[in-house]
Design a protein around this motif. Sequence first.
Motif, short mmCIF file in Angstrom:
data_model
loop_
_atom_site.label_atom_id
_atom_site.label_comp_id
_atom_site.label_asym_id
_atom_site.label_seq_id
_atom_site.Cartn_x
_atom_site.Cartn_y
_atom_site.Cartn_z
N THR A 175 0.85 -1.19 0.00
CA THR A 175 0.00 0.00 0.00
C THR A 175 0.89 1.24 0.00
O THR A 175 2.13 1.14 0.02
N GLU A 176 0.27 2.40 0.05
CA GLU A 176 1.05 3.64 0.09
C GLU A 176 1.71 3.86 1.44
O GLU A 176 2.46 4.82 1.61
N GLU A 177 1.44 2.96 2.40
CA GLU A 177 2.11 3.01 3.69
C GLU A 177 3.39 2.17 3.70
O GLU A 177 4.19 2.24 4.63
N THR A 178 3.59 1.36 2.68
CA THR A 178 4.74 0.45 2.62
C THR A 178 6.05 1.21 2.44
O THR A 178 6.14 2.09 1.58
N THR A 179 7.06 0.84 3.22
CA THR A 179 8.39 1.43 3.06
C THR A 179 9.45 0.39 2.73
O THR A 179 10.46 0.71 2.09
N ASP A 180 9.25 -0.85 3.16
CA ASP A 180 10.16 -1.95 2.85
C ASP A 180 9.36 -3.04 2.13
O ASP A 180 8.28 -3.42 2.57
N ALA A 181 9.90 -3.53 1.02
CA ALA A 181 9.14 -4.50 0.22
C ALA A 181 10.03 -5.61 -0.31
O ALA A 181 11.24 -5.44 -0.48
N LEU A 182 9.40 -6.73 -0.57
CA LEU A 182 10.04 -7.88 -1.19
C LEU A 182 9.44 -8.06 -2.58
O LEU A 182 8.23 -8.21 -2.72
N HIS A 183 10.29 -8.00 -3.60
CA HIS A 183 9.85 -8.16 -4.99
C HIS A 183 10.36 -9.50 -5.49
O HIS A 183 11.56 -9.78 -5.43
N ILE A 184 9.44 -10.34 -5.95
CA ILE A 184 9.82 -11.67 -6.45
C ILE A 184 9.48 -11.76 -7.93
O ILE A 184 8.33 -11.58 -8.33
N LEU A 185 10.48 -12.05 -8.75
CA LEU A 185 10.31 -12.25 -10.18
C LEU A 185 10.39 -13.75 -10.44
O LEU A 185 11.41 -14.38 -10.16
N PHE A 186 9.32 -14.32 -10.98
CA PHE A 186 9.29 -15.74 -11.30
C PHE A 186 9.90 -15.90 -12.70
O PHE A 186 9.20 -15.90 -13.71
N LEU A 187 11.20 -16.02 -12.72
CA LEU A 187 11.96 -15.97 -13.97
C LEU A 187 11.76 -17.22 -14.82
O LEU A 187 11.38 -18.28 -14.31
N ARG A 188 12.02 -17.08 -16.10
CA ARG A 188 11.91 -18.23 -16.99
C ARG A 188 13.02 -19.22 -16.67
O ARG A 188 14.20 -18.85 -16.61
N PRO A 189 12.71 -20.50 -16.46
CA PRO A 189 13.73 -21.50 -16.12
C PRO A 189 14.85 -21.61 -17.15
O PRO A 189 15.98 -22.00 -16.81
N SER A 190 14.57 -21.25 -18.41
CA SER A 190 15.58 -21.38 -19.46
C SER A 190 16.65 -20.29 -19.39
O SER A 190 17.70 -20.40 -20.04
N MET A 191 16.41 -19.25 -18.61
CA MET A 191 17.38 -18.15 -18.54
C MET A 191 18.66 -18.60 -17.85
O MET A 191 18.63 -19.42 -16.93
N THR A 192 19.78 -18.05 -18.29
CA THR A 192 21.03 -18.30 -17.60
C THR A 192 21.07 -17.48 -16.31
O THR A 192 20.32 -16.52 -16.15
N LYS A 193 21.98 -17.85 -15.43
CA LYS A 193 22.11 -17.10 -14.18
C LYS A 193 22.50 -15.64 -14.46
O LYS A 193 22.00 -14.71 -13.81
N GLU A 194 23.36 -15.44 -15.44
CA GLU A 194 23.79 -14.08 -15.79
C GLU A 194 22.63 -13.26 -16.32
O GLU A 194 22.44 -12.11 -15.92
N GLU A 195 21.83 -13.83 -17.23
CA GLU A 195 20.67 -13.14 -17.77
C GLU A 195 19.68 -12.81 -16.66
O GLU A 195 19.10 -11.72 -16.62
N ALA A 196 19.49 -13.76 -15.76
CA ALA A 196 18.54 -13.59 -14.66
C ALA A 196 18.96 -12.44 -13.75
O ALA A 196 18.13 -11.62 -13.33
N LEU A 197 20.25 -12.35 -13.44
CA LEU A 197 20.73 -11.29 -12.56
C LEU A 197 20.66 -9.93 -13.24
O LEU A 197 20.31 -8.92 -12.61
N GLN A 198 20.95 -9.89 -14.55
CA GLN A 198 20.85 -8.64 -15.30
C GLN A 198 19.42 -8.12 -15.30
O GLN A 198 19.17 -6.93 -15.09
N LEU A 199 18.47 -9.02 -15.55
CA LEU A 199 17.06 -8.63 -15.57
C LEU A 199 16.62 -8.14 -14.19
O LEU A 199 15.97 -7.10 -14.06
N THR A 200 16.96 -8.89 -13.15
CA THR A 200 16.57 -8.53 -11.79
C THR A 200 17.17 -7.18 -11.38
O THR A 200 16.48 -6.33 -10.80
N THR A 201 18.43 -6.96 -11.72
CA THR A 201 19.09 -5.70 -11.39
C THR A 201 18.46 -4.53 -12.14
O THR A 201 18.26 -3.44 -11.58
N ALA A 202 18.11 -4.75 -13.42
CA ALA A 202 17.46 -3.69 -14.20
C ALA A 202 16.12 -3.29 -13.59
O ALA A 202 15.78 -2.11 -13.51
#
Length: 237
Positions: A175-202
């Motif tokens: 909500t608009e009261e939230t200050t700390d949050a957990l964001h979970i991306l359910f990534l495609r299993p075919s992605m490499t670890k490097e691709e996954a980290l680049q996407l998550t960081t972006a």
Amino acid sequence: MKITIDEKLFQQIPGLKLGIIHYNKITVSESPQMLKGRLQLFQEQLYFELDTKPFNDFPGIKEWRETWKTFGADPNRYRPSVEAFYRRIKKQNYLHTIHTAVDLNTFFSLQYEIPAGIYDLAKVVGDVQLTLGGEDDGYDGLNGRFTSLNHILQVKDDYSPFGSPYVDSIRTAVTEETTDALHILFLRPSMTKEEALQLTTACGKMFTSISGGDASCYVIDKETHSVFLKGANPFPL
């Protein structure tokens, strides 16, 4: 707070992975016009693409439908959230803006063809694990209905399930009261670890460029199936 993937899941999907973003000191508010316009334009462009392109021609949707089937769920009855979004857009039932956190989560899901969920860390109890839901698992979903998670991947804490790549729970909604949050991306299993980290960081960088605060980004998979979030309250009230 420790976040893990149940090791048994890798027996069926060895490439299963999550992008994890921990946000600190963010400001959730009405989305700026730039984000509203970008989200609307993306949906309009997608509508024209969907006019001639079947859903299974989108790699992310195809891969998540296959993942659904592997774990025993019927993707024609319980669709991954990203496919549900695309089906709405095909009918020109465009997704409305809510606030910065939800709108960015929606944009990332549409852009990268993946389910994604964002959760208020003040409402998460203890440690978090991705596991497979059973007959007794479910919660009141953001869609206003009880959501059964039988044979569907679920994110749970020490209290109960609160998220999934299907529909998320009301209990941990940002909500608009939230200050700390957990964001979970359910990534495609075919992605490499490097691709996954680049996407998550972006995603983390774009989110904090709009909502402020800090983002710590991680990928958990078969080789690194847990991460510890520093500064997250393990026992919130």
